[in-house]
Design an enzyme around this catalytic site. Structure first.
Site, PDB file in Angstrom:
ATOM      1  N   TRP A 102       0.798  -1.227   0.000  1.00  0.00           N
ATOM      2  CA  TRP A 102       0.000   0.000   0.000  1.00  0.00           C
ATOM      3  C   TRP A 102       0.830   1.276   0.000  1.00  0.00           C
ATOM      4  CZ3 TRP A 102       1.897   2.152   4.327  1.00  0.00           C
ATOM      5  CH2 TRP A 102       2.265   1.322   5.387  1.00  0.00           C
ATOM      6  N   LYS A 159      -2.672  -7.889  -8.158  1.00  0.00           N
ATOM      7  CA  LYS A 159      -3.408  -7.880  -6.899  1.00  0.00           C
ATOM      8  C   LYS A 159      -2.823  -6.769  -6.026  1.00  0.00           C
ATOM      9  CE  LYS A 159      -3.759  -9.113  -2.547  1.00  0.00           C
ATOM     10  NZ  LYS A 159      -4.302  -7.893  -2.144  1.00  0.00           N
ATOM     11  N   PRO A 160      -3.505  -5.609  -6.027  1.00  0.00           N
ATOM     12  CA  PRO A 160      -3.005  -4.514  -5.188  1.00  0.00           C
ATOM     13  C   PRO A 160      -3.324  -4.769  -3.723  1.00  0.00           C
ATOM     14  CG  PRO A 160      -5.058  -3.875  -6.274  1.00  0.00           C
ATOM     15  CD  PRO A 160      -4.747  -5.283  -6.735  1.00  0.00           C
ATOM     16  N   GLU A 206      -5.168  -4.548  -0.310  1.00  0.00           N
ATOM     17  CA  GLU A 206      -6.618  -4.441  -0.123  1.00  0.00           C
ATOM     18  C   GLU A 206      -7.041  -2.986   0.102  1.00  0.00           C
ATOM     19  OE1 GLU A 206      -7.968  -6.522   3.343  1.00  0.00           O
ATOM     20  OE2 GLU A 206     -10.017  -6.708   2.573  1.00  0.00           O
ATOM     21  N   GLU A 229      10.591  -8.137  -3.486  1.00  0.00           N
ATOM     22  CA  GLU A 229      11.087  -6.850  -2.963  1.00  0.00           C
ATOM     23  C   GLU A 229      10.509  -6.707  -1.568  1.00  0.00           C
ATOM     24  OE1 GLU A 229      13.152  -4.992  -4.595  1.00  0.00           O
ATOM     25  OE2 GLU A 229      12.951  -5.656  -6.653  1.00  0.00           O
ATOM     26  N   GLY A 273      11.240  -6.219   3.012  1.00  0.00           N
ATOM     27  CA  GLY A 273      11.424  -5.159   4.009  1.00  0.00           C
ATOM     28  C   GLY A 273      12.868  -4.684   4.155  1.00  0.00           C
ATOM     29  N   CYS A 310      10.205   1.136   2.299  1.00  0.00           N
ATOM     30  CA  CYS A 310      11.075  -0.021   2.535  1.00  0.00           C
ATOM     31  C   CYS A 310      12.521   0.410   2.714  1.00  0.00           C
ATOM     32  CB  CYS A 310      10.967  -0.995   1.368  1.00  0.00           C
ATOM     33  SG  CYS A 310      11.241  -0.224  -0.223  1.00  0.00           S
ATOM     34  N   GLU A 316      11.786  -4.067  11.305  1.00  0.00           N
ATOM     35  CA  GLU A 316      11.245  -2.989  10.472  1.00  0.00           C
ATOM     36  C   GLU A 316      10.017  -2.392  11.146  1.00  0.00           C
ATOM     37  OE1 GLU A 316       9.251  -4.010   6.759  1.00  0.00           O
ATOM     38  OE2 GLU A 316      10.354  -2.385   5.779  1.00  0.00           O
ATOM     39  N   GLY A 355      15.099  -9.587   0.152  1.00  0.00           N
ATOM     40  CA  GLY A 355      14.525 -10.089  -1.083  1.00  0.00           C
ATOM     41  C   GLY A 355      15.513 -10.646  -2.070  1.00  0.00           C
TER      42      GLY A 355
HETATM   43  P1  NAD Z   1       2.228  -7.237   3.054  1.00  0.00           P
HETATM   44  O1  NAD Z   1       3.310  -8.246   2.822  1.00  0.00           O
HETATM   45  O2  NAD Z   1       1.334  -7.408   4.204  1.00  0.00           O
HETATM   46  O3  NAD Z   1       1.290  -7.162   1.752  1.00  0.00           O
HETATM   47  C1  NAD Z   1       1.819  -6.978   0.462  1.00  0.00           C
HETATM   48  C2  NAD Z   1       0.849  -7.568  -0.539  1.00  0.00           C
HETATM   49  O4  NAD Z   1       0.815  -8.981  -0.350  1.00  0.00           O
HETATM   50  C3  NAD Z   1      -0.590  -7.078  -0.373  1.00  0.00           C
HETATM   51  O5  NAD Z   1      -1.181  -6.944  -1.636  1.00  0.00           O
HETATM   52  C4  NAD Z   1      -1.222  -8.216   0.417  1.00  0.00           C
HETATM   53  O6  NAD Z   1      -2.622  -8.281   0.274  1.00  0.00           O
HETATM   54  C5  NAD Z   1      -0.522  -9.410  -0.218  1.00  0.00           C
HETATM   55  N1  NAD Z   1      -0.565 -10.632   0.606  1.00  0.00           N
HETATM   56  C6  NAD Z   1      -0.725 -10.721   1.958  1.00  0.00           C
HETATM   57  N2  NAD Z   1      -0.737 -12.022   2.315  1.00  0.00           N
HETATM   58  C7  NAD Z   1      -0.561 -12.756   1.186  1.00  0.00           C
HETATM   59  C8  NAD Z   1      -0.469 -14.155   0.912  1.00  0.00           C
HETATM   60  N3  NAD Z   1      -0.570 -15.057   1.873  1.00  0.00           N
HETATM   61  N4  NAD Z   1      -0.265 -14.544  -0.361  1.00  0.00           N
HETATM   62  C9  NAD Z   1      -0.130 -13.647  -1.345  1.00  0.00           C
HETATM   63  N5  NAD Z   1      -0.240 -12.306  -1.159  1.00  0.00           N
HETATM   64  C10 NAD Z   1      -0.437 -11.869   0.098  1.00  0.00           C
HETATM   65  O7  NAD Z   1       2.967  -5.826   3.071  1.00  0.00           O
HETATM   66  P2  NAD Z   1       2.313  -4.387   3.297  1.00  0.00           P
HETATM   67  O8  NAD Z   1       2.006  -4.222   4.735  1.00  0.00           O
HETATM   68  O9  NAD Z   1       1.237  -4.155   2.299  1.00  0.00           O
HETATM   69  O10 NAD Z   1       3.549  -3.461   2.876  1.00  0.00           O
HETATM   70  C11 NAD Z   1       4.581  -3.146   3.726  1.00  0.00           C
HETATM   71  C12 NAD Z   1       5.779  -4.036   3.450  1.00  0.00           C
HETATM   72  O11 NAD Z   1       6.190  -3.925   2.099  1.00  0.00           O
HETATM   73  C13 NAD Z   1       6.981  -3.601   4.261  1.00  0.00           C
HETATM   74  O12 NAD Z   1       7.639  -4.723   4.809  1.00  0.00           O
HETATM   75  C14 NAD Z   1       7.880  -2.924   3.250  1.00  0.00           C
HETATM   76  O13 NAD Z   1       9.238  -2.910   3.584  1.00  0.00           O
HETATM   77  C15 NAD Z   1       7.593  -3.726   2.029  1.00  0.00           C
HETATM   78  N6  NAD Z   1       7.972  -2.969   0.827  1.00  0.00           N
HETATM   79  C16 NAD Z   1       9.098  -3.345   0.142  1.00  0.00           C
HETATM   80  C17 NAD Z   1       9.511  -2.622  -0.968  1.00  0.00           C
HETATM   81  C18 NAD Z   1      10.751  -3.011  -1.748  1.00  0.00           C
HETATM   82  O14 NAD Z   1      10.878  -2.583  -2.886  1.00  0.00           O
HETATM   83  N7  NAD Z   1      11.666  -3.784  -1.180  1.00  0.00           N
HETATM   84  C19 NAD Z   1       8.765  -1.519  -1.389  1.00  0.00           C
HETATM   85  C20 NAD Z   1       7.632  -1.168  -0.670  1.00  0.00           C
HETATM   86  C21 NAD Z   1       7.239  -1.904   0.441  1.00  0.00           C
END
Ligand code: NAD
Length: 490
Positions: free
Chosen positions: A150, A174-175, A177, A249, A251, A283, A384, A457
Site C-alpha cells: 500500500w 493484486k493490489p 486491499e 522486494e 522489508g 522499505c 522494520e 529479497g
Molecule cells: P504485506 O506483505 O502485508 O502485503 C503486500 C501484498 O501482499 C498485499 O497486496 C497483500 O494483500 C498481499 N498478501 C498478503 N498475504 C498474502 C499471501 N498469503 N499470499 C499472497 N499475497 C499476500 O505488506 P504491506 O504491509 O502491504 O507493505 C509493507 C511491506 O512492504 C513492508 O515490509 C515494506 O518494507 C515492504 N515494501 C518493500 C519494498 C521493496 O521494494 N523492497 C517496497 C515497498 C514496500
C-alpha cells in the site's frame, strides 16, 4: 461521498465476486471508495482470460516497435491524467500530494523506459562450435501475477506491469486491499491505450485469499511481489512447488552512516529526508543513523532542530512534509515499537506520540520520532517499523561500525555521508545492502536495477535487464550444411 468502484477483470468492468468493502482516507478516516474483493474463482477467471489473450495474434504477433508504441501510449495516458491520479493516490494512502505527483511521474517514466527497452532489445547470435548457427532468443514467460503493497502503489505497480507487458506477458495484478485505486486506473489507461482485453486484470481483496490463489494457480508462471518479508517467504515456498521464478522486494532496516568528515548540514537534511519522507512508510527508510562519536552531539542538535521544522499536516497541502500513517492500526503498531524502544532503555528525544487537536484527532498521524541510547541489538533497531522512527547510534571504530550495520536480517539500502571518496568506497563495498547512497539518499532512476539481499529479497526490478525477468531463454541450433550426421553413414 463514497465512490462505488468497479474493477477490470478478464476484459470486463464489473464488481469482483467477493463481499463489498470500503477504503478510508487516512487523513480523517472518511470513507473513500466502496468495492468488492475478489475470490479464488475470480482469480481463475482472470488467469484463464490472461492465458487466452496472450496467445491471440493481437498480442503474440505484436512486433517490438508496436509493443513499444503501446507502452508509450500508456505513459502518455498516465501523464494526461497525472493530477487526477495523484489526488486519488493521496486519498488511497494519505501520502502528501507532492510525493503522489512524483510517484505518478515515475510510473509514466517506467512505461517510457520499458518501451525503449523492448524496442531496442537484441537477442544474441552466439559463437557456434561448428557449421551451424546458434541463437539465444527471449520469449515471454506467460501469465504474471503481480502483488503490491500500500505504500507507493502506482510506482510499484508500474515497475511490474511495464516490463511484463514489454516482454509480451499478460498480467493479473493484486493490489493491497486498502489501496486498490491506482491498479484499477492503470488498467483503464492500458485499455484506452489499446492493450487487448484480458491481458491486464486487477483483483482487489485480501492477500490470504486473492494473493494466495494467484500464487498457486498453475497457469501463473511468475510472481512479482513487493511487500513484507514473512509474506514473501510464504510465496517463495509455494513457488518452489511449481519451480516458478519470483522477484521479492521485501522489508528493510537501512543504516545511514555519518562520518567524522561529513558536511553535517547536508547529512542532517539527508537523514531527515531518508527516514521521515513518506512518514517512514518506505522499505528503504534510513531507520538506523550511525553517527561518528566526534560529531554526534553537533549532529544531534542540528537533527532535532530540523525535525522540529517538519510540517506534519494535511496531505492535500503543498507545504506538508509528513502526512498521516496509512491507518490507525498501523499507527498503533508504530507506537508499540516506540514503547518497546523506551522499555529497552532508549530515550525519546522528540516525537513519540500522535499530534492532537483538529483533524489530527480523526487522522492516523504520528509525530517524527528520534530515539537514542539503544544498542544495535535492541528489537527496535533490528525490526522494520515502517514508520517515522529513527534510532540514533554513535560509532567510533570502522570495523565495528560495519559489523553493526551488517548485523541485521535485512539488506535493502544504506547511506554514507563523507567528504572522502575513499571512505565511501571502502565502507560502501563492505555493506551488505542492494543499494548504497553516498552523500544523498532515496534517489532513484528506472535505469538502475533495484532490489535487496538477505531477507530484503531476491531478484531485481528496473534497469534494462529488468525485462529479462519476464522472459525465458530459448536456444536455436540451425544446421548450415548437408554433411551427414555421425550415425548417418552407418
Ligand atoms: P504485506 O506483505 O502485508 O502485503 C503486500 C501484498 O501482499 C498485499 O497486496 C497483500 O494483500 C498481499 N498478501 C498478503 N498475504 C498474502 C499471501 N498469503 N499470499 C499472497 N499475497 C499476500 O505488506 P504491506 O504491509 O502491504 O507493505 C509493507 C511491506 O512492504 C513492508 O515490509 C515494506 O518494507 C515492504 N515494501 C518493500 C519494498 C521493496 O521494494 N523492497 C517496497 C515497498 C514496500
Amino acid at each position: 461521498m463514497t465512490e462505488k468502484v468497479q474493477t477490470f477483470l478478464a476484459g470486463r468492468w464489473r464488481d469482483a465476486s467477493g463481499p463489498a468493502y470500503t477504503t478510508h482516507y487516512p487523513h480523517d478516516g472518511s470513507a473513500v471508495a466502496q468495492l468488492h474483493g475478489a475470490t479464488a474463482s475470480d482469480v481463475d477467471e482472470a488467469v484463464q482470460a490472461a492465458e487466452k489473450a496472450r496467445l491471440q495474434p493481437a498480442w503474440v504477433k505484436l512486433l517490438p516497435h508496436e509493443r513499444a508504441a503501446l507502452l508509450h501510449r500508456i505513459a502518455q495516458g498516465i501523464r494526461a491524467n497525472s493530477e487526477g491520479l495523484a489526488q486519488l493516490q493521496r486519498l488511497d494512502n494519505g501520502k502528501p500530494i507532492k510525493e503522489c505527483r512524483a510517484l505518478v511521474a515515475s510510473a509514466a517514466g517506467t512505461f517510457q523506459f520499458f518501451a525503449a527497452a523492448t524496442e531496442t532489445w537484441e537477442d544474441a547470435i552466439t559463437p557456434a562450435r561448428g557449421d551451424f548457427l546458434t541463437l539465444s532468443l527471449h520469449e515471454p514467460l506467460g501469465v504474471v501475477g503481480a502483488i503490491t503493497p500500500w505504500n507507493s502503489p502506482i510506482a510499484s505497480e508500474a515497475q511490474k506491469i511495464a516490463p511484463a507487458l514489454a516482454a509480451g506477458c499478460a498480467v493479473v495484478i493484486k493490489p493491497a486491499e486498502i489501496t486498490p485505486r491506482m491498479a484499477i486506473e492503470l488498467a483503464r489507461i492500458a485499455q484506452q491505450a489499446g492493450v487487448p482485453d484480458g491481458i491486464l486484470s486487477v483483483l482487489p481483496g485480501k492477500g490470504s485469499v486473492v494473493g494466495d490463489a494467484l500464487v498457486r494457480h498453475p497457469l501463473v508462471k511468475r510472481i512479482a511481489f513487493t511487500g513484507g518479508t514473512q509474506v514473501g517467504m510464504g510465496i517463495q515456498k509455494l513457488a518452489a512447488e511449481k519451480l516458478m521464478p519470483t522477484s521479492l522486494e521485501l522489508g528493510g532496516k537501512s543504516p545511514t552512516i555519518v562520518c567524522a568528515d561529513a558536511d553535517l548540514d547536508h547529512a542532517v537534511a539527508g537523514v531527515v529526508y531518508g527516514i521521515f519522507s513518506s512518514s517512514g512508510e518506505s522499505c528503504i527508510a534510513g531507520s538506523r543513523a550511525f553517527v561518528h562519536a566526534s560529531v554526534y552531539e553537533a549532529f544531534k542538535a542540528r537533527l532535532l532542530a530540523a525535525v522540529k521544522g517538519l510540517r506534519v499536516a494535511d496531505p492535500a497541502l503543498e507545504s506538508t512534509h509528513m502526512g498521516p500513517l496509512v491507518s490507525q492500526a498501523h499507527r498503533e503498531s508504530v507506537a508499540r515499537y516506540v514503547q518497546l524502544g523506551s522499555d529497552e532503555g532508549g530515550q525519546v528525544l522528540c516525537g513519540g506520540s500522535r499530534p492532537t487537536g483538529g483533524y489530527y484527532d480523526q487522522g492516523s498521524y504520528y509525530l517524527p520520532t528520534v530515539i537514542e541510547g539503544l544498542d544495535n541489538t535492541a528489537r527496535m533497531c533490528r525490526e522494520e517499523i515502517f514508520g517515522p522512527v529513527l534510532a540514533l547510534l554513535p560509532w567510533n571504530d570502522e570495523a565495528d561500525l560495519i559489523a553493526q550495520c551488517n548485523d541485521n536480517d535485512y539488506g535493502l539500502a544504506s547511506g554514507i555521508w563523507t567528504r572522502d571518496y575513499k571512505n565511501a568506497w571502502r565502507i560502501g563495498r563492505a555493506l551488505q545492502t542492494g543499494t548504497v547512497w553516498i552523500n544523498t539518499y532515496k534517489l532513484f532512476s528506472v535505469s538502475t536495477p533495484f532490489g535487496g539481499v538477505k531477507l530484503s529479497g531476491s531478484g531485481r526490478e528496473k534497469g534494462r535487464q529488468g525485462i529479462l525477468e519476464y522472459t525465458s531463454q530459448k536456444s536455436f541450433y540451425w544446421g548450415m550444411n548437408e554433411a551427414p550426421l555421425p550415425w548417418a553413414a552407418q
